[in-house]
Motif scaffolding. Structure first.
Motif, mmCIF file in Angstrom:
data_model
loop_
_atom_site.group_PDB
_atom_site.id
_atom_site.type_symbol
_atom_site.label_atom_id
_atom_site.label_comp_id
_atom_site.label_asym_id
_atom_site.label_seq_id
_atom_site.Cartn_x
_atom_site.Cartn_y
_atom_site.Cartn_z
ATOM 1 N N ASP A 56 0.807 -1.218 0.000
ATOM 2 C CA ASP A 56 0.000 0.000 0.000
ATOM 3 C C ASP A 56 0.843 1.272 0.000
ATOM 4 O OD1 ASP A 56 -2.273 -1.531 -0.072
ATOM 5 O OD2 ASP A 56 -2.721 -1.319 2.075
ATOM 6 N N ILE A 59 3.011 4.079 -4.650
ATOM 7 C CA ILE A 59 2.121 4.944 -5.421
ATOM 8 C C ILE A 59 2.384 4.649 -6.890
ATOM 9 C CG2 ILE A 59 1.538 7.322 -6.002
ATOM 10 C CD1 ILE A 59 2.569 8.038 -3.149
ATOM 11 N N THR A 60 1.351 4.210 -7.581
ATOM 12 C CA THR A 60 1.521 3.834 -8.981
ATOM 13 C C THR A 60 0.336 4.315 -9.802
ATOM 14 O OG1 THR A 60 1.853 1.997 -10.503
ATOM 15 C CG2 THR A 60 0.506 1.557 -8.566
ATOM 16 N N SER A 61 0.630 4.685 -11.016
ATOM 17 C CA SER A 61 -0.453 5.090 -11.910
ATOM 18 C C SER A 61 -0.273 4.480 -13.297
ATOM 19 C CB SER A 61 -0.503 6.616 -12.013
ATOM 20 O OG SER A 61 0.730 7.090 -12.533
ATOM 21 N N ARG A 115 0.855 -6.244 -7.190
ATOM 22 C CA ARG A 115 -0.013 -5.095 -7.435
ATOM 23 C C ARG A 115 0.232 -4.520 -8.825
ATOM 24 N NH1 ARG A 115 -0.438 0.412 -3.844
ATOM 25 N NH2 ARG A 115 -1.930 1.428 -5.202
ATOM 26 N N GLY A 117 -1.560 -1.196 -10.616
ATOM 27 C CA GLY A 117 -2.562 -0.143 -10.452
ATOM 28 C C GLY A 117 -3.306 -0.331 -9.138
ATOM 29 N N ASP A 118 -4.637 -0.386 -9.204
ATOM 30 C CA ASP A 118 -5.460 -0.563 -8.006
ATOM 31 C C ASP A 118 -5.754 -2.032 -7.704
ATOM 32 O OD1 ASP A 118 -5.596 2.152 -7.628
ATOM 33 O OD2 ASP A 118 -7.455 2.371 -8.776
ATOM 34 N N ILE A 119 -5.267 -2.927 -8.534
ATOM 35 C CA ILE A 119 -5.545 -4.354 -8.346
ATOM 36 C C ILE A 119 -4.425 -4.973 -7.520
ATOM 37 C CG2 ILE A 119 -5.882 -6.575 -9.476
ATOM 38 C CD1 ILE A 119 -6.792 -4.931 -11.980
ATOM 39 N N VAL A 120 -4.810 -5.619 -6.414
ATOM 40 C CA VAL A 120 -3.837 -6.269 -5.534
ATOM 41 C C VAL A 120 -4.297 -7.705 -5.295
ATOM 42 C CG1 VAL A 120 -2.770 -6.291 -3.242
ATOM 43 C CG2 VAL A 120 -3.275 -4.108 -4.359
#
Length: 164
Positions: A56, A59-61, A115, A117-120
């Motif tokens: 968490d 920070i990734t985009s 991880r 993006g938002d997928i973990v």
């Protein structure tokens, strides 16, 4: 193919990824691993939470794939689980090995988060290890003198000693 980042300084983890044929870069997270183990019901939950904390903190985009992990060793004294993390020094590593022998083995729990993006996705796995009951102080010292540099990078490396 997506770029893969191993968010860990662990040489053994990097070796595993290399042996798998993965192309990756290694960039450890700088998040302090300061969760209180007493706040968790089990040692495994604590390990999962520490791994997720590292994940968490990233920070990734983009489509980069990040891999974080944590490992703990658990011995049971017959009444309760005892959590063992990275040894602080040579003597602490020796103390841990003596506990393995005294309590006739240990559980090694590894938690991994992947991880993008938002997928973990997070998974954990327990390996039960046991030791020859006749390990001597000399056996332990010989092992430590040979493998201490690997051991100090993570308690999971201790499983190399004399599984039955």
């Amino acid at each position: 193919m997506n770029h893969v980042v191993l968010a860990s300084a662990s040489r053994p983890r990097a070796q595993i990824m290399t042996q798998m044929g993965l192309q990756f870069t290694q960039h450890p997270t700088m998040v302090p691993e300061d969760l209180d183990p007493c706040l968790f019901t089990t040692c495994e939950e604590y390990c999962d939470a520490t791994c997720r904390l590292k994940c968490d903190s990233i920070i990734t985009s983009d489509d980069t794939v990040y891999v974080t992990a944590d490992t703990v060793v658990i011995v049971n004294d017959g009444c309760k689980d005892i959590l063992l993390e990275k040894p602080k020094d040579y003597e602490d590593a020796r103390r841990m090995l003596m506990l393995y022998v005294e309590y006739k083995g240990a559980r090694v729990y590894k938690s991994v988060c992947v991880r993008r993006g938002d997928i973990v996705v997070q998974r954990g796995r327990t390996t039960v290890i046991s030791f020859r009951p006749n390990l001597t102080n000399r056996d332990i010292d010989t092992f430590l003198n040979t493998h201490y540099d690997t051991i100090k990078n993570g308690s999971g490396a201790l499983v190399v000693l004399g599984p039955t």
